[in-house]
Write an enzyme that holds these catalytic residues in place. Structure first.
Site, PDB file in Angstrom:
ATOM      1  CB  ALA A 259     -28.568   4.040 -97.911  1.00  0.00           C
TER       2      ALA A 259
ATOM      3  CE  LYS B 169     -31.447  -5.260-100.677  1.00  0.00           C
ATOM      4  NZ  LYS B 169     -31.958  -5.983-101.858  1.00  0.00           N
TER       5      LYS B 169
ATOM      6  CB  VAL C  98     -28.136  -6.359-111.799  1.00  0.00           C
ATOM      7  CG1 VAL C  98     -28.775  -7.687-112.158  1.00  0.00           C
ATOM      8  CG2 VAL C  98     -27.645  -6.334-110.359  1.00  0.00           C
TER       9      VAL C  98
ATOM     10  CE1 TYR D 133     -28.563  -5.888 -98.541  1.00  0.00           C
ATOM     11  CE2 TYR D 133     -29.664  -5.436 -96.457  1.00  0.00           C
ATOM     12  CZ  TYR D 133     -29.557  -6.188 -97.615  1.00  0.00           C
ATOM     13  OH  TYR D 133     -30.440  -7.226 -97.847  1.00  0.00           O
TER      14      TYR D 133
ATOM     15  CB  SER E  43     -33.605  -5.687 -96.741  1.00  0.00           C
ATOM     16  OG  SER E  43     -33.232  -5.965 -95.410  1.00  0.00           O
TER      17      SER E  43
ATOM     18  N   GLY F  22     -30.287 -12.567-110.039  1.00  0.00           N
ATOM     19  CA  GLY F  22     -29.643 -13.248-108.903  1.00  0.00           C
ATOM     20  C   GLY F  22     -30.360 -14.529-108.538  1.00  0.00           C
ATOM     21  CB  ALA F  23     -32.401 -16.729-110.447  1.00  0.00           C
ATOM     22  CB  SER F  24     -26.959 -18.572-109.443  1.00  0.00           C
ATOM     23  OG  SER F  24     -26.561 -17.381-108.786  1.00  0.00           O
ATOM     24  NE  ARG F  25     -24.333 -17.610-104.864  1.00  0.00           N
ATOM     25  CZ  ARG F  25     -24.067 -16.632-104.002  1.00  0.00           C
ATOM     26  NH1 ARG F  25     -24.220 -16.810-102.715  1.00  0.00           N
ATOM     27  NH2 ARG F  25     -23.636 -15.466-104.439  1.00  0.00           N
TER      28      ARG F  25
HETATM   29  P1  NAP Z   1     -27.329 -14.767-101.738  1.00  0.00           P
HETATM   30  O1  NAP Z   1     -27.623 -16.129-101.243  1.00  0.00           O
HETATM   31  O2  NAP Z   1     -26.033 -14.124-101.372  1.00  0.00           O
HETATM   32  O3  NAP Z   1     -27.505 -14.763-103.343  1.00  0.00           O
HETATM   33  C1  NAP Z   1     -27.294 -13.576-104.040  1.00  0.00           C
HETATM   34  C2  NAP Z   1     -27.683 -13.760-105.494  1.00  0.00           C
HETATM   35  O4  NAP Z   1     -27.509 -12.506-106.163  1.00  0.00           O
HETATM   36  C3  NAP Z   1     -26.823 -14.774-106.209  1.00  0.00           C
HETATM   37  O5  NAP Z   1     -27.607 -15.447-107.157  1.00  0.00           O
HETATM   38  C4  NAP Z   1     -25.776 -13.898-106.898  1.00  0.00           C
HETATM   39  O6  NAP Z   1     -25.249 -14.477-108.084  1.00  0.00           O
HETATM   40  C5  NAP Z   1     -26.620 -12.704-107.270  1.00  0.00           C
HETATM   41  N1  NAP Z   1     -25.834 -11.482-107.508  1.00  0.00           N
HETATM   42  C6  NAP Z   1     -25.028 -10.837-106.639  1.00  0.00           C
HETATM   43  N2  NAP Z   1     -24.490  -9.753-107.239  1.00  0.00           N
HETATM   44  C7  NAP Z   1     -24.987  -9.726-108.505  1.00  0.00           C
HETATM   45  C8  NAP Z   1     -24.815  -8.864-109.602  1.00  0.00           C
HETATM   46  N3  NAP Z   1     -24.023  -7.784-109.542  1.00  0.00           N
HETATM   47  N4  NAP Z   1     -25.485  -9.129-110.742  1.00  0.00           N
HETATM   48  C9  NAP Z   1     -26.288 -10.221-110.840  1.00  0.00           C
HETATM   49  N5  NAP Z   1     -26.495 -11.077-109.834  1.00  0.00           N
HETATM   50  C10 NAP Z   1     -25.839 -10.829-108.682  1.00  0.00           C
HETATM   51  O7  NAP Z   1     -28.435 -13.717-101.268  1.00  0.00           O
HETATM   52  P2  NAP Z   1     -29.937 -13.950-100.747  1.00  0.00           P
HETATM   53  O8  NAP Z   1     -29.919 -14.053 -99.278  1.00  0.00           O
HETATM   54  O9  NAP Z   1     -30.595 -15.017-101.561  1.00  0.00           O
HETATM   55  O10 NAP Z   1     -30.557 -12.515-101.091  1.00  0.00           O
HETATM   56  C11 NAP Z   1     -31.396 -12.283-102.221  1.00  0.00           C
HETATM   57  C12 NAP Z   1     -32.023 -10.895-102.073  1.00  0.00           C
HETATM   58  O11 NAP Z   1     -32.779 -10.844-100.858  1.00  0.00           O
HETATM   59  C13 NAP Z   1     -31.007  -9.769-101.985  1.00  0.00           C
HETATM   60  O12 NAP Z   1     -31.470  -8.638-102.664  1.00  0.00           O
HETATM   61  C14 NAP Z   1     -30.929  -9.484-100.501  1.00  0.00           C
HETATM   62  O13 NAP Z   1     -30.510  -8.163-100.222  1.00  0.00           O
HETATM   63  C15 NAP Z   1     -32.367  -9.727-100.098  1.00  0.00           C
HETATM   64  N6  NAP Z   1     -32.543 -10.024 -98.663  1.00  0.00           N
HETATM   65  C16 NAP Z   1     -31.954 -11.127 -98.104  1.00  0.00           C
HETATM   66  C17 NAP Z   1     -32.137 -11.377 -96.743  1.00  0.00           C
HETATM   67  C18 NAP Z   1     -31.526 -12.561 -96.054  1.00  0.00           C
HETATM   68  O14 NAP Z   1     -31.623 -12.633 -94.811  1.00  0.00           O
HETATM   69  N7  NAP Z   1     -30.919 -13.502 -96.757  1.00  0.00           N
HETATM   70  C19 NAP Z   1     -32.901 -10.503 -95.984  1.00  0.00           C
HETATM   71  C20 NAP Z   1     -33.462  -9.393 -96.585  1.00  0.00           C
HETATM   72  C21 NAP Z   1     -33.280  -9.174 -97.931  1.00  0.00           C
HETATM   73  P3  NAP Z   1     -23.920 -15.427-108.060  1.00  0.00           P
HETATM   74  O15 NAP Z   1     -24.376 -16.728-107.421  1.00  0.00           O
HETATM   75  O16 NAP Z   1     -23.584 -15.576-109.488  1.00  0.00           O
HETATM   76  O17 NAP Z   1     -22.892 -14.719-107.238  1.00  0.00           O
END
Ligand code: NAP
Length: 246
Positions: free
Chosen positions: A156, A158, A63, A154, A141, A9-12
């Site tokens: 559960a 995490k 994944v 979510y 998380s 999930g490294a695209s964004r």
């Molecule tokens: P995000 O901006 O929504 O980005 C999600 C990333 O995961 C994207 O690169 C997406 O790829 C990829 N992805 C989603 N489903 C996938 C799959 N089935 N297979 C492969 N890649 C997949 O999320 P984020 O905020 O950066 O979150 C990253 C991590 O941190 C997550 O595990 C999230 O639960 C955790 N987290 C985030 C927060 C927060 O406040 N943001 C807080 C706690 C934990 P595409 O671009 O191709 O869709």
């Protein structure tokens, strides 16, 4: 030899910042994505154009699908050899009343956020165990620590990532492989786009440091855990959350 890292999930968002940080740290990085082909290829292409050819590679894989995760690791191995660092970052969130959560919602939430970590860890360990070296960093998380209303599935999943991290750290510790977990607080990414300004303001107020986190805050922590400076740290859950959960 240049060390190799896979970031799911490294695209964004957070994953993108982690991939960039590990590239700056000198790794070859596999930039995994599911949908955002252009963003992932641009990240890899931009880096490879900076006089550092073949240091980054975009690889599509869902994944939650074991065969796709295996193909991802095979592609990386063919290109660069065995990996040293795995960052399980790919994740999805969903806000819904628990009573409205369908079995399909539940399976998708567990499939991406927890089974995805299981599949990737198994693939990585096939390469790490024979070499008695490696570092796995799982992105959980703070909701996996304390639970979030309307995010039961979510939370559960995490919490499962935290349990997996601790148990796996004990199992592979004798092989000198570390497994740690980061539990981010509220980070400004697309994942929180659905939250309105008022909710984000309240979350900021609830955070002792008074600010929301940035993807780079998480990337710095990953960079440390992926480095030899963290060689004696395993099975830990590191709250990078501005003090929201202490
Ligand atoms: P995000 O901006 O929504 O980005 C999600 C990333 O995961 C994207 O690169 C997406 O790829 C990829 N992805 C989603 N489903 C996938 C799959 N089935 N297979 C492969 N890649 C997949 O999320 P984020 O905020 O950066 O979150 C990253 C991590 O941190 C997550 O595990 C999230 O639960 C955790 N987290 C985030 C927060 C927060 O406040 N943001 C807080 C706690 C934990 P595409 O671009 O191709 O869709």
């Amino acid at each position: 030899m240049i060390p190799v890292a896979v970031v799911t999930g490294a695209s964004r968002g957070i994953g993108r910042a982690i991939a960039l940080r590990l590239l700056e740290d000198g790794f070859c990085v596999a930039v995994n994505y599911i949908h955002s082909k252009e963003a992932a290829e641009q990240l890899a292409g931009d880096w490879n154009c900076q006089g550092k050819p073949n240091r980054a590679m975009a690889v599509q894989a869902d994944v939650s699908q074991k065969a796709q995760v295996e193909a991802l690791f095979e592609a990386v191995r063919r290109e660069w050899g065995d990996i040293s660092v795995l960052v399980n970052n790919a994740g999805i969130a969903q806000q819904k009343l628990f009573t409205d959560v369908t079995p399909e919602d539940w399976d998708r939430m567990i499939g991406v956020n927890l089974s995805g970590v299981f599949y990737a860890c198994q693939c990585a360990l096939r390469q790490m165990l024979p070499r008695h070296a490696g570092k796995i960093i799982n992105i959980s998380s703070m909701w996996g620590q304390v639970g979030a209303s309307c995010e039961v599935a979510y939370s559960a999943a995490k919490a499962g990532v935290i349990g997996l991290t601790k148990a796996l750290a004990k199992e592979v510790g004798p092989s000198h492989i570390t497994v740690n977990c980061i539990a981010p607080g509220v980070i400004a990414t697309d994942m929180n786009q659905a939250l309105d300004t008022e909710t984000l303001g309240l979350l900021r107020e609830e955070t002792p440091l008074g600010v929301l986190g940035t993807p780079e805050d998480i990337a710095q922590a990953v960079s440390f855990l992926a480095s030899p400076r963290a060689d004696f740290i395993t099975g830990q859950v590191w709250g990078v959350n501005g003090g929201m959960v202490i």
